[in-house]
Design a protein around this motif. Structure first.
Motif, short mmCIF file in Angstrom:
data_model
loop_
_atom_site.label_atom_id
_atom_site.label_comp_id
_atom_site.label_asym_id
_atom_site.label_seq_id
_atom_site.Cartn_x
_atom_site.Cartn_y
_atom_site.Cartn_z
N SER A 29 50.11 42.72 38.91
CA SER A 29 48.77 42.93 39.47
C SER A 29 47.74 42.02 38.81
O SER A 29 46.93 41.39 39.48
N GLU A 30 47.76 41.96 37.48
CA GLU A 30 46.78 41.13 36.76
C GLU A 30 46.98 39.64 37.05
O GLU A 30 46.02 38.92 37.30
N SER A 32 48.41 38.26 39.62
CA SER A 32 48.16 37.93 41.02
C SER A 32 46.68 37.72 41.32
O SER A 32 46.33 37.15 42.34
N GLU A 33 45.81 38.17 40.42
CA GLU A 33 44.37 37.97 40.61
C GLU A 33 43.91 36.57 40.22
O GLU A 33 42.78 36.18 40.52
#
Length: 77
Positions: A29-30, A32-33
């Motif tokens: 998640s991190e 992919s930002e």
């Protein structure tokens, strides 16, 4: 008619501290930002995170994302 060609770069990173699916999700998640990242696959059992991006990523940006998730970036594999 012209076809656009996209070149994607795959980079594998070693991340320390992932132990489960939740860990994989947090790291993915991190990362992919980060701008330009198109996919992330984290595997807790090996500690490897495969990142597909439009261009080479700044390792410090990846390190910051992994830190934010609560893990440690060892480096590229």
């Amino acid at each position: 008619m012209t076809a656009e060609t996209t070149t994607e770069l795959t980079t594998v990173y070693q991340v320390k501290g992932m132990t489960c699916g939740h860990c994989e999700g947090a790291v993915s998640s991190e990362i992919s930002e980060i701008a330009g990242v198109s996919s992330v696959k984290a595997v807790a059992s090996t500690g490897q995170v495969t990142v597909v991006s439009e261009a080479a990523l700044d390792e410090e940006a990846v390190r910051a994302a992994v830190d934010e998730a609560g893990y440690e970036l060892v480096g590229q594999v």
